[in-house]
Write a protein that holds these residues in place. Structure first.
Motif, mmCIF file in Angstrom:
data_model
loop_
_atom_site.group_PDB
_atom_site.id
_atom_site.type_symbol
_atom_site.label_atom_id
_atom_site.label_comp_id
_atom_site.label_asym_id
_atom_site.label_seq_id
_atom_site.Cartn_x
_atom_site.Cartn_y
_atom_site.Cartn_z
ATOM 1 N N GLY A 1 0.780 -1.228 0.000
ATOM 2 C CA GLY A 1 0.000 0.000 0.000
ATOM 3 C C GLY A 1 0.815 1.283 0.000
ATOM 4 N N VAL A 2 2.069 1.178 0.435
ATOM 5 C CA VAL A 2 2.859 2.380 0.630
ATOM 6 C C VAL A 2 3.101 3.143 -0.670
ATOM 7 C CG1 VAL A 2 5.318 2.885 0.842
ATOM 8 C CG2 VAL A 2 4.055 2.160 2.810
ATOM 9 N N GLY A 3 3.245 2.408 -1.780
ATOM 10 C CA GLY A 3 3.539 3.072 -3.055
ATOM 11 C C GLY A 3 2.510 4.112 -3.434
ATOM 12 N N MET A 4 1.225 3.697 -3.371
ATOM 13 C CA MET A 4 0.145 4.598 -3.771
ATOM 14 C C MET A 4 0.091 5.808 -2.832
ATOM 15 S SD MET A 4 -1.985 4.479 -6.185
ATOM 16 C CE MET A 4 -2.903 5.925 -6.637
ATOM 17 N N THR A 5 0.232 5.535 -1.545
ATOM 18 C CA THR A 5 0.183 6.602 -0.548
ATOM 19 C C THR A 5 1.288 7.615 -0.814
ATOM 20 O OG1 THR A 5 -0.450 4.858 0.965
ATOM 21 C CG2 THR A 5 -0.011 6.977 1.912
ATOM 22 N N MET A 6 2.476 7.085 -1.107
ATOM 23 C CA MET A 6 3.614 7.965 -1.328
ATOM 24 C C MET A 6 3.398 8.832 -2.558
ATOM 25 S SD MET A 6 7.329 6.471 -0.693
ATOM 26 C CE MET A 6 8.109 6.443 -2.262
ATOM 27 N N LEU A 7 2.798 8.233 -3.579
ATOM 28 C CA LEU A 7 2.523 8.957 -4.823
ATOM 29 C C LEU A 7 1.619 10.156 -4.551
ATOM 30 C CD1 LEU A 7 3.649 7.927 -7.464
ATOM 31 C CD2 LEU A 7 1.378 7.100 -8.032
ATOM 32 N N LEU A 8 0.613 9.929 -3.699
ATOM 33 C CA LEU A 8 -0.317 11.016 -3.400
ATOM 34 C C LEU A 8 0.372 12.134 -2.622
ATOM 35 C CD1 LEU A 8 -3.596 9.150 -2.554
ATOM 36 C CD2 LEU A 8 -3.261 10.859 -4.306
ATOM 37 N N TYR A 9 1.223 11.752 -1.658
ATOM 38 C CA TYR A 9 1.962 12.771 -0.908
ATOM 39 C C TYR A 9 2.886 13.548 -1.829
ATOM 40 C CZ TYR A 9 0.624 11.271 3.735
ATOM 41 O OH TYR A 9 -0.085 10.999 4.861
ATOM 42 N N LEU A 10 3.532 12.800 -2.726
ATOM 43 C CA LEU A 10 4.493 13.426 -3.637
ATOM 44 C C LEU A 10 3.813 14.508 -4.469
ATOM 45 C CD1 LEU A 10 7.451 13.069 -4.464
ATOM 46 C CD2 LEU A 10 6.641 11.732 -6.386
ATOM 47 N N THR A 11 2.653 14.171 -5.053
ATOM 48 C CA THR A 11 1.975 15.173 -5.877
ATOM 49 C C THR A 11 1.504 16.333 -5.021
ATOM 50 O OG1 THR A 11 0.175 13.622 -5.766
ATOM 51 C CG2 THR A 11 1.215 13.930 -7.901
ATOM 52 N N GLY A 12 1.083 16.016 -3.794
ATOM 53 C CA GLY A 12 0.670 17.092 -2.903
ATOM 54 C C GLY A 12 1.818 18.047 -2.632
ATOM 55 N N MET A 13 3.018 17.482 -2.430
ATOM 56 C CA MET A 13 4.170 18.322 -2.106
ATOM 57 C C MET A 13 4.697 19.064 -3.316
ATOM 58 S SD MET A 13 6.394 16.206 0.575
ATOM 59 C CE MET A 13 5.702 15.634 2.098
ATOM 60 N N GLN A 14 4.568 18.439 -4.497
ATOM 61 C CA GLN A 14 5.075 19.113 -5.699
ATOM 62 C C GLN A 14 4.295 20.378 -6.016
ATOM 63 O OE1 GLN A 14 5.003 15.894 -8.422
ATOM 64 N NE2 GLN A 14 7.188 15.493 -8.254
ATOM 65 N N SER A 15 3.039 20.425 -5.542
ATOM 66 C CA SER A 15 2.251 21.618 -5.855
ATOM 67 C C SER A 15 2.493 22.746 -4.854
ATOM 68 C CB SER A 15 0.765 21.244 -5.900
ATOM 69 O OG SER A 15 0.377 20.837 -4.621
ATOM 70 N N LEU A 16 3.346 22.531 -3.847
ATOM 71 C CA LEU A 16 3.672 23.613 -2.908
ATOM 72 C C LEU A 16 4.551 24.671 -3.593
ATOM 73 C CD1 LEU A 16 4.582 21.843 0.438
ATOM 74 C CD2 LEU A 16 2.418 22.740 -0.326
ATOM 75 N N GLN A 17 4.334 25.924 -3.194
ATOM 76 C CA GLN A 17 5.151 26.966 -3.819
ATOM 77 C C GLN A 17 6.385 27.283 -2.992
ATOM 78 O OE1 GLN A 17 1.782 29.295 -4.239
ATOM 79 N NE2 GLN A 17 1.327 28.219 -6.149
ATOM 80 N N LYS A 18 7.456 27.545 -3.712
ATOM 81 C CA LYS A 18 8.742 27.825 -3.069
ATOM 82 C C LYS A 18 8.695 29.082 -2.200
ATOM 83 C CE LYS A 18 13.025 26.075 -4.567
ATOM 84 N NZ LYS A 18 12.914 24.994 -5.553
#
Lengths: 273, 175
Positions: free
Chosen positions: B51-68
């Motif tokens: 299950g960790v893969g899918m969860t990580m993918l969601l976190y990753l996209t969430g973090m990529q949309s953060l602004q610098k």
């Protein structure tokens, strides 16, 4: 300061590498053991095989009914996938565009389908009454009901982001409702459609519960066949591993191809939904 | 992917026991799946792995949309690493956390395939979940009982998710 930073980076990288290795080891074990001889695979070593046994795959193809299982899996996933895309996109178009409490109720009804588990026994009786038990139609209908909620959920998010002006422009140019949907709205939903298709494919391909309850062994797909195969050949781990690898190949392929869309669709659906 | 893990937990030559023996921890080796104390943990580890893969993918996209810019502002204000994490990153990816928590909870409650393949409710009912309980009674022909179990199951899942979503929504920040 600079030096401290690099040491920290090395430690972090090592940590991530160890985690990654832990994740890859089981997969590696499957791949490498599927190419070993029976005795060697029984030891579950993770070293390279002393004797490459590629004919494991040929044996599996002959013994495990892979052709039938794969065919069943493809029939289910393609029919369910196409129907779910068609019905779910139309349903969510109606849900978003018709502003009434009924459409809202319909949306929440679909949403509850994601959360709540399916009721097995009533479904069983219903299928028996309709003499759909142990038929392709029966299982496809059940699978479709299982995949619809998440499809509607993802499509609703996407349809919300399509401006209403597009519909109005279409209506002014004299489009009927169906024409409006299929030639104006549906093309704009293509990215979501890909996400939904992948989701449904993976869901149907990996599903075991439905088949276990509602059909006999001749209509099982690959994951179920692996379980049965494991029971029959539990001492031939090399064959079990080969079967396992063959089962996961379609999913892995689809996932690699569609990964980009999968995530973007998921996010847009879940944030706006 | 359960057969992989039945191979890993295999008592005689399985990967886990071989590893423990090779590092000298012979006393820790055991029959992982037939020991009531460890069977459930084995299933949890396996679900985690898949299950960790899918969860990580969601976190990753969430973090990529953060602004610098947020982080730059924080650095200007003299925030350290920990403050940046708790004041910016976590609040900003709260929607992803909500989705992940809810999805994991639902998947955890609905687990069936893994348990069915590894232990089927397992030694002395140690790994019994709703799914296997329903299936067992269905197999025995206790249809009414099994329907009752699935109804209770529905209520349990519904209540858990409802409460959880309410709680998690409160933690999310409005921009």
């Amino acid at each position: 300061m600079k030096k401290k930073q690099t040491i920290k980076n090395i430690v972090l990288t090592l940590f991530v590498a160890v985690c990654a290795v832990l994740f890859v080891v089981p997969l590696w074990m499957v791949i490498i053991n599927s190419l070993k001889t029976r005795q060697e695979a029984g030891l579950f070593g993770i070293g390279l095989p002393t004797e490459w046994a590629f004919d494991n795959y040929i044996t599996v193809f002959k013994e495990a009914n892979i052709g039938l299982a794969m065919g069943n899996g493809l029939i289910y996933s393609i029919i369910v996938g196409v129907c779910a895309i068609l019905f779910a996109s139309m349903a969510s178009f109606a849900i978003v565009r018709i502003k009434s409490k009924w459409s809202e109720a319909a949306y929440y009804l679909f949403l509850s389908g994601i959360v709540l588990p399916g009721a097995i026994i009533p479904t069983f009786f219903l299928l028996t009454r309709m003499s759909l038990i142990n038929t392709y139609t029966g299982i496809i209908v059940v699978l479709l009901a299982m995949t619809m909620p998440i499809s509607v959920f993802l499509y609703t998010g996407a349809v919300k982001s399509i401006p209403r002006e597009i519909d109005e422009a279409g209506t002014i140019d004299g489009c009927g409702k169906l024409r409006l949907f299929f030639s104006l709205v549906f093309p704009l939903l293509v990215p979501t459609t890909i996400t939904v298709a992948i989701f449904n494919f993976m869901g149907v391909w990996n599903d075991v519960t439905t088949q276990l309850y509602f059909v006999n062994a001749d209509k099982w797909t690959m994951p179920m066949m692996v379980y049965r195969f494991m029971g029959m050949y539990s001492s031939n781990w090399n064959l079990v591993f080969a079967d396992l690898l063959l089962t996961s190949i379609p999913v892995i392929l689809i996932y690699i191809v569609g990964q980009k869309y999968l995530v973007s669709g998921m996010i847009s659906g879940s944030v706006k939904g | 992917m359960s057969p992989i893990f039945s191979a890993i937990y295999e008592p005689r030559n399985g990967l886990l026991n071989t590893f423990l023996r090779s590092v000298g921890l012979d006393s820790l080796t055991r029959n992982w799946l037939t020991d009531p104390n460890t069977a459930m943990n084995c299933i949890i580890v396996m679900s985690l792995w898949s299950g960790v893969g899918m969860t990580m993918l969601l976190y990753l996209t969430g973090m990529q949309s953060l602004q610098k810019e947020y982080y730059e502002a924080a650095i200007v204000d003299g925030a350290n690493y920990f403050q940046k994490l708790t004041r910016i990153t976590i609040p900003m990816i709260m929607p992803s956390i909500t989705i992940n928590v809810v999805l994991s909870l639902i998947n955890g409650l609905k687990v069936f395939g893994e348990v069915y393949a590894l232990t089927n409710g397992g030694p002395n009912n140690a790994t019994e979940v709703f799914g296997t309980l329903i299936f067992k009674n269905f197999g025995k022909g206790f249809l009414g009982y099994s329907a009752a179990v699935s109804l209770v199951f529905t209520f349990v899942v519904g209540i858990f998710v409802f409460v959880l979503v309410k709680l998690m929504r409160k933690l999310e920040v409005e921009l």
